[in-house]
Design a protein around this motif. Structure first.
Motif, short mmCIF file in Angstrom:
data_model
loop_
_atom_site.label_atom_id
_atom_site.label_comp_id
_atom_site.label_asym_id
_atom_site.label_seq_id
_atom_site.Cartn_x
_atom_site.Cartn_y
_atom_site.Cartn_z
N VAL A 61 16.92 17.20 123.97
CA VAL A 61 16.51 18.58 123.67
C VAL A 61 16.12 18.72 122.21
O VAL A 61 15.10 19.33 121.88
CB VAL A 61 17.65 19.56 124.04
N GLN A 62 16.91 18.14 121.32
CA GLN A 62 16.61 18.23 119.90
C GLN A 62 15.25 17.61 119.58
O GLN A 62 14.45 18.18 118.82
CB GLN A 62 17.71 17.53 119.09
N GLU A 63 14.98 16.45 120.17
CA GLU A 63 13.69 15.81 119.90
C GLU A 63 12.54 16.66 120.42
O GLU A 63 11.53 16.86 119.73
CB GLU A 63 13.63 14.43 120.54
N LEU A 64 12.65 17.16 121.65
CA LEU A 64 11.56 17.92 122.24
C LEU A 64 11.30 19.22 121.50
O LEU A 64 10.15 19.62 121.29
CB LEU A 64 11.85 18.20 123.72
N LYS A 65 12.35 19.88 121.08
CA LYS A 65 12.16 21.10 120.30
C LYS A 65 11.52 20.78 118.96
O LYS A 65 10.73 21.58 118.43
CB LYS A 65 13.50 21.83 120.14
N GLY A 66 11.83 19.61 118.42
CA GLY A 66 11.19 19.19 117.18
C GLY A 66 9.70 18.97 117.33
O GLY A 66 8.95 19.05 116.35
N LEU A 67 9.26 18.69 118.57
CA LEU A 67 7.83 18.53 118.85
C LEU A 67 7.14 19.87 119.08
O LEU A 67 5.92 19.92 119.26
CB LEU A 67 7.65 17.67 120.11
N GLY A 68 7.91 20.95 119.09
CA GLY A 68 7.34 22.27 119.31
C GLY A 68 7.32 22.69 120.76
O GLY A 68 6.67 23.69 121.12
N CYS A 69 8.03 21.97 121.63
CA CYS A 69 8.07 22.28 123.06
C CYS A 69 9.27 23.19 123.37
O CYS A 69 10.35 22.99 122.83
CB CYS A 69 8.21 21.01 123.90
N ARG A 70 9.06 24.17 124.21
CA ARG A 70 10.20 24.87 124.81
C ARG A 70 10.85 23.93 125.82
O ARG A 70 10.16 23.22 126.53
CB ARG A 70 9.73 26.13 125.52
N VAL A 71 12.16 23.93 125.90
CA VAL A 71 12.87 23.03 126.79
C VAL A 71 13.63 23.82 127.84
O VAL A 71 14.32 24.80 127.54
CB VAL A 71 13.85 22.12 126.02
N SER A 72 13.52 23.36 129.09
CA SER A 72 14.26 23.94 130.20
C SER A 72 14.98 22.81 130.94
O SER A 72 14.43 21.73 131.13
CB SER A 72 13.30 24.66 131.16
N ILE A 73 16.22 23.05 131.33
CA ILE A 73 17.03 22.06 132.05
C ILE A 73 17.22 22.52 133.48
O ILE A 73 17.64 23.65 133.74
CB ILE A 73 18.39 21.85 131.37
N PHE A 74 16.91 21.64 134.42
CA PHE A 74 16.98 21.91 135.86
C PHE A 74 18.44 21.89 136.30
O PHE A 74 19.15 20.90 136.11
CB PHE A 74 16.20 20.82 136.58
N LEU A 75 18.92 23.00 136.89
CA LEU A 75 20.34 23.14 137.21
C LEU A 75 20.57 23.76 138.58
O LEU A 75 19.81 24.63 139.02
CB LEU A 75 21.02 24.05 136.19
N ASP A 76 21.65 23.33 139.23
CA ASP A 76 22.18 24.08 140.35
C ASP A 76 22.83 25.35 139.80
O ASP A 76 23.17 25.42 138.61
CB ASP A 76 23.23 23.23 141.08
N PRO A 77 23.05 26.36 140.65
CA PRO A 77 23.69 27.59 140.16
C PRO A 77 25.20 27.41 140.00
O PRO A 77 26.01 28.08 140.65
CB PRO A 77 23.35 28.61 141.25
N ASP A 78 25.57 26.49 139.12
CA ASP A 78 26.96 26.14 138.84
C ASP A 78 27.29 26.66 137.45
O ASP A 78 26.70 26.22 136.45
CB ASP A 78 27.13 24.62 138.92
N LEU A 79 28.24 27.57 137.36
CA LEU A 79 28.49 28.25 136.09
C LEU A 79 29.02 27.31 135.02
O LEU A 79 28.69 27.45 133.83
CB LEU A 79 29.45 29.42 136.32
N ASP A 80 29.83 26.34 135.40
CA ASP A 80 30.32 25.38 134.41
C ASP A 80 29.18 24.54 133.85
O ASP A 80 29.15 24.25 132.64
CB ASP A 80 31.38 24.47 135.04
N MET A 81 28.26 24.13 134.71
CA MET A 81 27.11 23.35 134.25
C MET A 81 26.21 24.19 133.35
O MET A 81 25.61 23.68 132.40
CB MET A 81 26.32 22.81 135.43
#
Length: 237
Positions: free
Chosen positions: A118-138
């Motif tokens: 995430v840090q690297e991609l944001k450094g490239l100027g990209c918005r980052v999204s992480i694919f998740l199940d609807p699990d609150l802990d995750m």
């Protein structure tokens, strides 16, 4: 307003079946935008069975809305993203032989790894999204990676929706509410269609974007691409 990003993987699948350039993927992307798509999504896989890495390079110069590249952050994928620098990168933990994405990240187990990506991609100027199940802990663990958004994996919702919409949406609504508390942007995708999309939209506060490909392209075979994109847009109003 919730934006519609059209996943054009299936158009590439059809092109690849004959080994030529019909349908023309780049023209299809232009047309999707002209017909109302507010973003273009691709998910290149290592075997390039639909979107090829070169497609992603070529699309960058012609997409005028928002370009979203999905995938598992392998070395080859990350090298592609460094070159293309799309507006959004969606991190998906799919195995190389997966037919389609089938699970969200374990953000607890992979916390340190995801933080670095995430840090690297944001450094490239990209918005980052992480694919998740609807699990609150995750989701709580995802928030500590520094990601901008999460994308809720909606296959379970789509499977349960015909029998009991209220039960199908329950965990997703809780996830959407937690996303707001955590300051995370919210995307959603997988198996969304003209039957279940409006209900999802109505019940997920803060839903920024949906990414839809398979069902939309299937509908377009009968309804036409322009009409289909407009029908999907209407579900998000």
């Amino acid at each position: 307003m919730t934006k519609l990003s059209v996943n054009i993987n299936k158009i590439a699948t059809l092109r690849n079946a004959r080994g030529h350039n019909r349908p023309d993927l780049l023209q299809a992307a232009r047309d999707c935008e002209r017909f109302g798509a507010q973003g273009i999504t691709v998910h290149p896989r290592p075997d390039e069975r639909h979107i090829r890495y070169q497609d992603a390079r070529d699309l960058k110069s012609i997409v005028t809305t928002e370009f979203n590249i999905e995938g598992n952050p392998t070395p080859d994928f990350l090298a592609l993203v460094r070159e293309v620098r799309p507006e959004q990168v969606t991190l998906v933990p799919d195995a190389p032989d997966a037919i389609t994405s089938n699970a969200g990240w374990d953000t607890i187990r992979h916390q340190e790894y995801l933080q670095g990506v995430v840090q690297e991609l944001k450094g490239l100027g990209c918005r980052v999204s992480i694919f998740l199940d609807p699990d609150l802990d995750m989701m709580r663990a995802a928030a500590t990676t520094g990601t901008d958004r999460i994308e809720l994996y909606t296959e379970d919702y789509a499977r349960q929706y015909p029998q009991d919409p209220a039960a199908a949406i329950q965990s997703y609504r809780a996830a959407a509410e937690l996303a707001q508390e955590l300051g995370l942007g919210l995307n959603a995708g997988h198996d969304l269609d003209l039957d279940n999309l409006a209900y999802l939209h109505q019940n997920l506060p803060g839903l920024a974007e949906v990414s839809i490909g398979h069902a939309l392209i299937c509908d377009a075979l009968y309804l036409g691409l322009e009409n289909t994109i407009q029908l999907y847009r209407r579900q998000l109003k």
